[in-house]
Design a protein around this motif. Sequence first.
Motif, PDB file in Angstrom:
ATOM      1  N   ALA A   1      34.203  25.608 -16.127  1.00 45.25           N
ATOM      2  CA  ALA A   1      32.962  25.317 -15.407  1.00 45.25           C
ATOM      3  C   ALA A   1      32.728  23.825 -15.210  1.00 45.25           C
ATOM      4  N   HIS A   2      33.249  22.986 -16.115  1.00 40.60           N
ATOM      5  CA  HIS A   2      32.961  21.551 -15.994  1.00 40.60           C
ATOM      6  C   HIS A   2      33.750  20.955 -14.829  1.00 40.60           C
ATOM      7  N   PRO A   3      33.092  20.170 -13.956  1.00 34.27           N
ATOM      8  CA  PRO A   3      33.769  19.598 -12.784  1.00 34.27           C
ATOM      9  C   PRO A   3      35.001  18.763 -13.128  1.00 34.27           C
ATOM     10  N   ASP A   4      34.950  18.008 -14.241  1.00 39.86           N
ATOM     11  CA  ASP A   4      36.095  17.166 -14.591  1.00 39.86           C
ATOM     12  C   ASP A   4      37.321  18.011 -14.933  1.00 39.86           C
ATOM     13  N   VAL A   5      37.099  19.084 -15.679  1.00 40.50           N
ATOM     14  CA  VAL A   5      38.217  19.943 -16.064  1.00 40.50           C
ATOM     15  C   VAL A   5      38.744  20.698 -14.844  1.00 40.50           C
ATOM     16  N   LEU A   6      37.830  21.193 -14.016  1.00 41.40           N
ATOM     17  CA  LEU A   6      38.255  21.896 -12.804  1.00 41.40           C
ATOM     18  C   LEU A   6      39.052  20.985 -11.884  1.00 41.40           C
ATOM     19  N   LYS A   7      38.641  19.715 -11.806  1.00 43.23           N
ATOM     20  CA  LYS A   7      39.385  18.759 -10.980  1.00 43.23           C
ATOM     21  C   LYS A   7      40.794  18.565 -11.538  1.00 43.23           C
ATOM     22  N   ALA A   8      40.914  18.453 -12.861  1.00 45.50           N
ATOM     23  CA  ALA A   8      42.234  18.307 -13.476  1.00 45.50           C
ATOM     24  C   ALA A   8      43.082  19.558 -13.266  1.00 45.50           C
ATOM     25  N   MET A   9      42.419  20.706 -13.214  1.00 45.04           N
ATOM     26  CA  MET A   9      43.126  21.965 -12.947  1.00 45.04           C
ATOM     27  C   MET A   9      43.479  22.131 -11.469  1.00 45.04           C
TER      28      MET A   9
ATOM     29  N   PHE B   1      39.045  32.527 -18.392  1.00 48.49           N
ATOM     30  CA  PHE B   1      38.848  31.101 -18.629  1.00 48.49           C
ATOM     31  C   PHE B   1      39.961  30.567 -19.517  1.00 48.49           C
ATOM     32  N   ILE B   2      40.106  29.251 -19.496  1.00 45.39           N
ATOM     33  CA  ILE B   2      41.090  28.564 -20.329  1.00 45.39           C
ATOM     34  C   ILE B   2      40.364  27.549 -21.196  1.00 45.39           C
ATOM     35  N   THR B   3      40.596  27.589 -22.507  1.00 45.25           N
ATOM     36  CA  THR B   3      40.060  26.563 -23.403  1.00 45.25           C
ATOM     37  C   THR B   3      41.203  25.653 -23.849  1.00 45.25           C
ATOM     38  N   GLY B   4      40.831  24.409 -24.164  1.00 43.22           N
ATOM     39  CA  GLY B   4      41.828  23.469 -24.669  1.00 43.22           C
ATOM     40  C   GLY B   4      42.721  22.888 -23.603  1.00 43.22           C
ATOM     41  N   PHE B   5      42.261  22.881 -22.339  1.00 40.75           N
ATOM     42  CA  PHE B   5      43.056  22.263 -21.282  1.00 40.75           C
ATOM     43  C   PHE B   5      43.155  20.760 -21.550  1.00 40.75           C
ATOM     44  N   PRO B   6      44.279  20.125 -21.209  1.00 42.43           N
ATOM     45  CA  PRO B   6      44.418  18.689 -21.471  1.00 42.43           C
ATOM     46  C   PRO B   6      43.230  17.882 -20.935  1.00 42.43           C
ATOM     47  N   GLY B   7      42.664  17.049 -21.802  1.00 44.09           N
ATOM     48  CA  GLY B   7      41.521  16.231 -21.419  1.00 44.09           C
ATOM     49  C   GLY B   7      40.179  16.886 -21.668  1.00 44.09           C
ATOM     50  N   GLU B   8      40.157  18.170 -22.054  1.00 42.07           N
ATOM     51  CA  GLU B   8      38.883  18.835 -22.327  1.00 42.07           C
ATOM     52  C   GLU B   8      38.254  18.255 -23.589  1.00 42.07           C
ATOM     53  N   THR B   9      37.053  17.726 -23.466  1.00 44.10           N
ATOM     54  CA  THR B   9      36.326  17.171 -24.606  1.00 44.10           C
ATOM     55  C   THR B   9      35.364  18.211 -25.161  1.00 44.10           C
ATOM     56  N   GLU B  10      34.758  17.876 -26.283  1.00 47.65           N
ATOM     57  CA  GLU B  10      33.752  18.767 -26.857  1.00 47.65           C
ATOM     58  C   GLU B  10      32.581  18.926 -25.897  1.00 47.65           C
TER      59      GLU B  10
ATOM     60  N   TYR C   1      29.549  22.346 -22.229  1.00 50.21           N
ATOM     61  CA  TYR C   1      29.081  22.579 -20.864  1.00 50.21           C
ATOM     62  C   TYR C   1      29.515  23.979 -20.402  1.00 50.21           C
ATOM     63  N   LEU C   2      30.757  24.346 -20.713  1.00 46.56           N
ATOM     64  CA  LEU C   2      31.258  25.675 -20.358  1.00 46.56           C
ATOM     65  C   LEU C   2      30.452  26.768 -21.039  1.00 46.56           C
ATOM     66  N   LEU C   3      30.156  26.595 -22.331  1.00 46.21           N
ATOM     67  CA  LEU C   3      29.369  27.604 -23.048  1.00 46.21           C
ATOM     68  C   LEU C   3      27.978  27.740 -22.436  1.00 46.21           C
ATOM     69  N   ASP C   4      27.360  26.606 -22.086  1.00 50.93           N
ATOM     70  CA  ASP C   4      26.031  26.650 -21.466  1.00 50.93           C
ATOM     71  C   ASP C   4      26.097  27.353 -20.111  1.00 50.93           C
ATOM     72  N   TRP C   5      27.161  27.083 -19.356  1.00 55.73           N
ATOM     73  CA  TRP C   5      27.343  27.731 -18.051  1.00 55.73           C
ATOM     74  C   TRP C   5      27.494  29.234 -18.223  1.00 55.73           C
ATOM     75  N   LEU C   6      28.244  29.655 -19.246  1.00 62.20           N
ATOM     76  CA  LEU C   6      28.402  31.084 -19.518  1.00 62.20           C
ATOM     77  C   LEU C   6      27.063  31.759 -19.762  1.00 62.20           C
TER      78      LEU C   6
ATOM     79  N   TRP D   1      38.227  28.575 -28.817  1.00 62.12           N
ATOM     80  CA  TRP D   1      38.411  29.955 -28.381  1.00 62.12           C
ATOM     81  C   TRP D   1      37.518  30.899 -29.179  1.00 62.12           C
ATOM     82  N   ASP D   2      37.445  30.678 -30.487  1.00 59.86           N
ATOM     83  CA  ASP D   2      36.586  31.515 -31.337  1.00 59.86           C
ATOM     84  C   ASP D   2      35.134  31.409 -30.907  1.00 59.86           C
ATOM     85  N   ARG D   3      34.665  30.201 -30.645  1.00 56.68           N
ATOM     86  CA  ARG D   3      33.271  30.008 -30.228  1.00 56.68           C
ATOM     87  C   ARG D   3      33.012  30.625 -28.853  1.00 56.68           C
ATOM     88  N   PHE D   4      33.981  30.449 -27.959  1.00 56.75           N
ATOM     89  CA  PHE D   4      33.853  31.032 -26.628  1.00 56.75           C
ATOM     90  C   PHE D   4      33.711  32.547 -26.727  1.00 56.75           C
ATOM     91  N   MET D   5      34.612  33.176 -27.489  1.00 59.07           N
ATOM     92  CA  MET D   5      34.589  34.636 -27.580  1.00 59.07           C
ATOM     93  C   MET D   5      33.327  35.133 -28.264  1.00 59.07           C
TER      94      MET D   5
END
Length: 438
Positions: free
Chosen positions: A263-271, A300-309, A314-319, A356-360
């Motif tokens: 969901a975060h624009p920075d991660v989506l841009k990197a993807m 969804f993918i967690t832990g993509f390169p460059g993904e910060t806390e 932000y992804l959890l809030d979007w969910l 991943w645990d927190r996401f699930m």
Amino acid sequence: MSNKVGFISLGCPKALVDSERILTQLRLDGYEVSATYENADVVVVNTCGFLDSAKKESLDAIGEAMAENGKVIVTGCMGKDEQAIRDVHPGVLAVTGPQQYEAVVGAVHDWVPPVRKHDPYVDLVPPQGIKLTPRHYSYLKISEGCNHRCSFCIIPSIRGDLVSRPIGNILDEAERLVAAGTRELLVISQDTSAYGVDMRFRTGFWQGRPIRTHLQQLCESLGEMGIWVRLHYVYPYPHVDNLLPLMAEGKVLPYLDIPFQHAHPDVLKAMKRPANEEKVLNRIRQWREICPDLTIRSTFITGFPGETEAHFQYLLDWLEEAQLDRVGCFQYEPVQGAPANALAGAVAGEVKQERWDRFMATQQDISARRLQQKVGTTVDVIIDEIAEEGAVGRTTADAPEIDGTIFLDGQTRLQPGDRVRALVEEADEYDLWGVLVD
């Protein structure tokens, strides 16, 4: 007497359709399908090569077939890298890539020639071909390849750019499947929304009438067949909005499988994915206004390169705001040949796992709340199997093998493929329990 072929099919439903096509041709050529290694004259392994973990599973399956039988032909996505297979299993008879149906069948002919010609009175091949799914549901592949260049994905390098099937061919196949007992069609491709783009949506023909090679017109035609139509791998292009009225009218199941990935624009841009997440939220709200019963599934993918806390939070809030119904999540893993391998900011394995645990946990809570809202409502159900306790089925919100189920205790006289109505009495995080209603 016929020669026998063992078959192992790995990977996604798109690969399953490839396996069905290969098996159908082999049956037409006079071969029988063996359920065991020891009775097979040769074994075909249809591999998956999307992730390194999938490649390992494929190599393990090839190794088992080599150990148990010794005569192995490899095909599928991992077959694109023949050397990687032969480095581990040099004794395989032949290696072919994805969609190379004729090459696979030719390799079987070369190593185990048919002992007789096809006899239509003996080699009974149904009009819909050999299926690897239960009789009451079928996958309908509408295109191959993908025009996207997501940085984590190598599908275009394996399967090529988008190639759409002629719309008349698709509808002919759908009609054969329905005539053979299919009650649910699962429409699949690498990018279902892009269907027809490569043909510039040109007009085709089916049963003497003109139909555009376009997802909307395809869905309208499938919706006339009196069966469930479920859409998978749908990118949220603008014209997807036009499908919602079809869902509200009951012509297509109110179900969208959309791979958002983050969901975060920075991660989506990197993807290298579309990055307007606020617009997506607005569209989800609009879709639910048009079709209140809409179910949205995503991955969804967690832990993509460059993904910060901060990105992850932000992804959890979007969910929480999106309130998606069905969600899967994968920990990022490098794939040989993917551009994402060169990105900085690799996320440590333990951090990926923790996220991943927190996401699930977050999504499990959302799912439990959404399913609880179904208690006291009446839902449409298709029966998948009959157990000792009763019938096991799925609602319109559930795709086979990836979503939830509904249990109808005591209903042992129903049959797979029956469509019934049920009152939901209980729910947990993923499944429902109900009773039949008239």
